[in-house]
Design an enzyme around this catalytic site. Structure first.
Site, PDB file in Angstrom:
ATOM      1  N   HIS A 153      43.937   4.169  41.365  1.00  0.00           N
ATOM      2  CA  HIS A 153      43.215   2.886  41.273  1.00  0.00           C
ATOM      3  C   HIS A 153      42.094   2.811  42.322  1.00  0.00           C
ATOM      4  O   HIS A 153      41.009   2.313  42.040  1.00  0.00           O
ATOM      5  CB  HIS A 153      44.171   1.714  41.492  1.00  0.00           C
ATOM      6  CG  HIS A 153      44.980   1.347  40.275  1.00  0.00           C
ATOM      7  ND1 HIS A 153      44.400   1.004  39.071  1.00  0.00           N
ATOM      8  CD2 HIS A 153      46.322   1.253  40.083  1.00  0.00           C
ATOM      9  CE1 HIS A 153      45.364   0.719  38.189  1.00  0.00           C
ATOM     10  NE2 HIS A 153      46.540   0.871  38.785  1.00  0.00           N
ATOM     11  N   CYS A 159      51.276  -0.152  33.609  1.00  0.00           N
ATOM     12  CA  CYS A 159      50.365  -0.661  34.632  1.00  0.00           C
ATOM     13  C   CYS A 159      50.148  -2.156  34.431  1.00  0.00           C
ATOM     14  O   CYS A 159      50.033  -2.617  33.295  1.00  0.00           O
ATOM     15  CB  CYS A 159      49.030   0.085  34.512  1.00  0.00           C
ATOM     16  SG  CYS A 159      47.861  -0.315  35.814  1.00  0.00           S
ATOM     17  N   LEU A 160      50.085  -2.884  35.530  1.00  0.00           N
ATOM     18  CA  LEU A 160      49.792  -4.318  35.447  1.00  0.00           C
ATOM     19  C   LEU A 160      48.432  -4.550  34.781  1.00  0.00           C
ATOM     20  O   LEU A 160      48.216  -5.574  34.140  1.00  0.00           O
ATOM     21  CB  LEU A 160      49.764  -4.936  36.857  1.00  0.00           C
ATOM     22  CG  LEU A 160      51.080  -4.934  37.628  1.00  0.00           C
ATOM     23  CD1 LEU A 160      50.824  -5.390  39.067  1.00  0.00           C
ATOM     24  CD2 LEU A 160      52.107  -5.827  36.956  1.00  0.00           C
ATOM     25  N   HIS A 179      49.717   7.081  41.434  1.00  0.00           N
ATOM     26  CA  HIS A 179      49.208   6.083  40.484  1.00  0.00           C
ATOM     27  C   HIS A 179      48.308   5.066  41.205  1.00  0.00           C
ATOM     28  O   HIS A 179      47.213   4.743  40.733  1.00  0.00           O
ATOM     29  CB  HIS A 179      50.410   5.389  39.816  1.00  0.00           C
ATOM     30  CG  HIS A 179      50.082   4.290  38.866  1.00  0.00           C
ATOM     31  ND1 HIS A 179      50.295   4.380  37.498  1.00  0.00           N
ATOM     32  CD2 HIS A 179      49.560   3.053  39.070  1.00  0.00           C
ATOM     33  CE1 HIS A 179      49.906   3.251  36.924  1.00  0.00           C
ATOM     34  NE2 HIS A 179      49.458   2.416  37.852  1.00  0.00           N
ATOM     35  N   GLU A 180      48.769   4.600  42.370  1.00  0.00           N
ATOM     36  CA  GLU A 180      48.013   3.572  43.099  1.00  0.00           C
ATOM     37  C   GLU A 180      46.732   4.147  43.715  1.00  0.00           C
ATOM     38  O   GLU A 180      45.689   3.486  43.716  1.00  0.00           O
ATOM     39  CB  GLU A 180      48.884   2.927  44.180  1.00  0.00           C
ATOM     40  CG  GLU A 180      50.165   2.263  43.674  1.00  0.00           C
ATOM     41  CD  GLU A 180      49.951   1.280  42.544  1.00  0.00           C
ATOM     42  OE1 GLU A 180      48.841   0.742  42.395  1.00  0.00           O
ATOM     43  OE2 GLU A 180      50.907   1.068  41.762  1.00  0.00           O
ATOM     44  N   GLN A 227      42.921  -3.743  41.710  1.00  0.00           N
ATOM     45  CA  GLN A 227      43.495  -4.406  40.532  1.00  0.00           C
ATOM     46  C   GLN A 227      43.277  -5.916  40.569  1.00  0.00           C
ATOM     47  O   GLN A 227      43.396  -6.588  39.547  1.00  0.00           O
ATOM     48  CB  GLN A 227      45.003  -4.099  40.417  1.00  0.00           C
ATOM     49  CG  GLN A 227      45.295  -2.667  40.010  1.00  0.00           C
ATOM     50  CD  GLN A 227      46.778  -2.424  39.868  1.00  0.00           C
ATOM     51  OE1 GLN A 227      47.465  -2.160  40.849  1.00  0.00           O
ATOM     52  NE2 GLN A 227      47.296  -2.536  38.653  1.00  0.00           N
ATOM     53  N   GLY A 235      54.396  -1.125  42.496  1.00  0.00           N
ATOM     54  CA  GLY A 235      53.205  -0.901  43.307  1.00  0.00           C
ATOM     55  C   GLY A 235      52.044  -1.735  42.806  1.00  0.00           C
ATOM     56  O   GLY A 235      52.073  -2.240  41.674  1.00  0.00           O
TER      57      GLY A 235
END
Lengths: 165, 173
Positions: free
Chosen positions: A143, A97-98, A139-140, A52, A47
């Protein structure tokens, strides 16, 4: 399509709350293409969320169709203005996480969610999601609300609950 | 700056050990890296990466008085390795059973035999004094995947050890 620069924690822009998408135009579709290219350029991310890459609109992409062990999923999804209508259950799972390289930790999340979101053309959809896919969406959406999983991580020894004698 | 040192500390648990020791390390000019600190059997234990512009002997001397006042055993070794060496575990093994000699050896020998690389092992002795239970959790990576771990550990169940194996799917998003 361009691979965009991923912001890394503690970049303050990851704390910023994203705004709703109101225009479903060619610019939105172009951005979604770039966001997808960025997701695929990273280390097998399931995702990614627009903030981000420093774009503060409520846009996320999830794709749980290629996990190591198959999980229930709805395929590749672009979710615009996603909204969790209900949550059920509670489980710990490991997240990375990225935007937070080189760290993973256990995070509690709802096991089942009912989700409403728009597609890139503005059509409304509702989804019942469970386990891993539900976790990715939570999670997304974090953000979009200026939160990262570090805000929710629990002790690495806390996945078994023991009772004191 | 020198290479990392590994500081090992063991002492009877009491409030203030971490604060006193870490303040002493700051004053010695030490940078702290990754650490594992936990209470084991009533003792407080620390494994702590430390780096700074000092020799091992000088740091040992700096920590001597705090060690003495808190009755800590302090040991310092040079170490190879660095930060940002994390690996993501893919398999978790839960083990529990009536405590007896040999559980850890039996389980980990099986795992070693199939190329399982252990990243973390946590264990506790729980239950009653008269009837202790051994509880262990292992996380790591298995060369041939979670099914191979399950198959290899299954025979231990007939020896009264409860074993549960699960894959860990790590979300990256």
């Amino acid at each position: 399509m361009a691979v965009l620069e991923v912001l890394h924690w503690p970049d303050e822009r990851l704390r910023q709350v994203s705004e709703e998408v109101v225009l479903f135009d060619a610019a939105l579709r172009a951005f979604i293409g770039d966001l997808e290219a960025t997701r695929q350029a990273g280390p097998s991310a399931v995702g990614i969320a627009a903030p981000q890459v420093g774009y503060h609109r409520r846009i996320v992409i999830v794709d749980c169709s290629r996990t190591r062990k198959p999980v229930p999923h709805h395929g590749h999804l672009v979710l615009i203005n996603p909204e969790i209508l209900s949550r059920e259950g509670y489980a710990l799972g490991r997240e990375g996480c990225l935007s937070v390289p080189d760290y993973t930790g256990n995070v509690p999340r709802a096991e089942h969610i009912r989700l409403r979101a728009l597609d890139p053309a503005g059509g409304i959809h509702e989804y019942d999601m469970e386990d891993f896919e539900a976790r990715v969406v939570q999670h997304e959406i974090d953000h979009l609300n200026g939160r990262v999983f570090l805000d929710r991580v629990v002790n690495r020894r806390a996945d078994v609950f023991r009772r004191k004698r | 700056m020198n290479e990392w040192l590994m500081l090992t500390v063991v002492g009877e648990d009491r409030p203030g050990i971490v604060a006193r020791l870490s303040r002493e390390l700051v004053q010695a000019g030490a940078h702290l890296g990754e650490a594992s600190m936990l209470r084991l059997g009533g003792s407080f234990t620390m494994m702590l990466m430390v780096r700074g512009d000092f020799a091992i002997d000088a740091l040992r001397e700096d920590l001597a008085s705090v060690g003495e006042s808190l009755a800590l055993h302090i040991h310092i070794d040079p170490m190879t390795g660095d930060l940002h060496q994390h690996r993501v575990p893919e398999v978790r093994v839960h083990v529990h059973g009536a405590d007896r000699v040999g559980i850890v050896a039996e389980v980990t020998e099986v795992l070693a035999g199939i190329g399982f690389d252990i990243f973390t092992l946590d264990s506790d002795v729980a239950g009653l004094h008269a009837a202790p239970i051994y509880v262990m959790q292992i996380e790591g990576v298995a060369a041939d995947g979670v099914e191979a771990v399950e198959a290899a550990l299954a025979p231990l169940r007939v020896q009264g050890i409860d074993v549960r194996v699960e894959g860990i799917e790590t979300l990256v998003g």
